[in-house]
Scaffold this active site. Sequence first.
Site: not given
Ligand code: F6P
Length: 369
Positions: A122, A124, A147, A182, A287, A295
């Site tokens: 990604g 980074g 994302d 709910r 809830r 995901q």
């Molecule tokens: O960038 C992908 C992602 O799943 C984001 O949606 C989420 O904020 C982050 O990575 C979670 O990262 P980690 O697996 O380091 O908790």
Amino acid sequence: MKDTMRKRVLVATGGGDCPGLNAVIRAIVLRASQERDWEVVGSINAFDGVLNEPNEVVVLGEKEVAGVHIRGGTIIGTTSKGGPFAWPIKNPDGTWGSADRSDEMLRRLQYLGVDAVINIGGDGSQQISQKLFEKGCNIIGVPKTIDNDLSATDFTFGFQTAVQEATTAVDKLVTTAASHNRVFILEVMGRYAGWIGLHSAVAGGAHACLIPEIPYDIEKVMEKIYSRFHRGRGYAIIVIAEGAKPKGGEIHYEESKEVGYKNIRLGGVAFKLMDELKKAGLETDMRETVLGHLQRGGTPIAYDRILATQFGVEAFEMVLRQEYGKMVAYRHPHIVTVPFKEVLSHYNFVNPDSDLVKSARGVGICMGD
Ligand code: F6P
């Protein structure tokens, strides 16, 4: 042992895992296997495999990648920590600092006989790609993230699988919410962008969708919920992206204490929204469900396998063309290449005036404003 007659391309997967990573690796290997003078190696756990002593670099052939396109995760491992420019080191007083090992990494790549690098990751990871390219590394990027927040490409692989998971969650919550009268709040991932939230809210038929790009007004959310109930009967589904924030408010996050982990940890906004709704006077049963890493794990759907395969083939062809310093991208209907600098120039937010947001509003989804 390097086959001295052949050139080497090293593949690494960096950052969070993502459905489709293995399909990219497989496509690179299968395409490379058609060129007699190339072999593919994988660095275990992003570039750690190159930097570790002894190194952890493995040859990837047709046997190693057979059938992996249907598997989630990454067969060569990954990490969101450290990296060649910020390698974690323990100080004598027990605290942690970091060291720049990028020059050493380039020397190690040379020693390993690596002619080109494909970095699948990604934003980074692609920042690391750009910095390595500036230091003379023959590097190519492949965009990965659930994302969908990389701007140079219409879609990243992994995104549609995450949307499918989130949509399935909405579908399931509808039946339990309706049975119990709910309100359900479903928190989905996405970091600072609302792509997963918006797509799953539209696909699942949620009643409200709160995304970072449109700060929400709690009164508007309340109005929508009230409109869904009559004499105490009814239900409502709210999809909230982890980076969503109220008007005039801030994103909900915590600093990670994990060594070498530079990202802030988003999450918990569903609980925050529930508190806000209670404070605003909502008495309906509520809830929350935080979907989290469900995901990201598991089998990529067909769309992501196809996109990942296209990216992998093109990435290797970029190596053959020596088209370094660029990332492969998808701009419908073409697979294109984009310089890292352009890739990193801006973040891919949802445009609040986009057609999909209009469609969401058109079917009565409250966007919180
Ligand atoms: O960038 C992908 C992602 O799943 C984001 O949606 C989420 O904020 C982050 O990575 C979670 O990262 P980690 O697996 O380091 O908790």
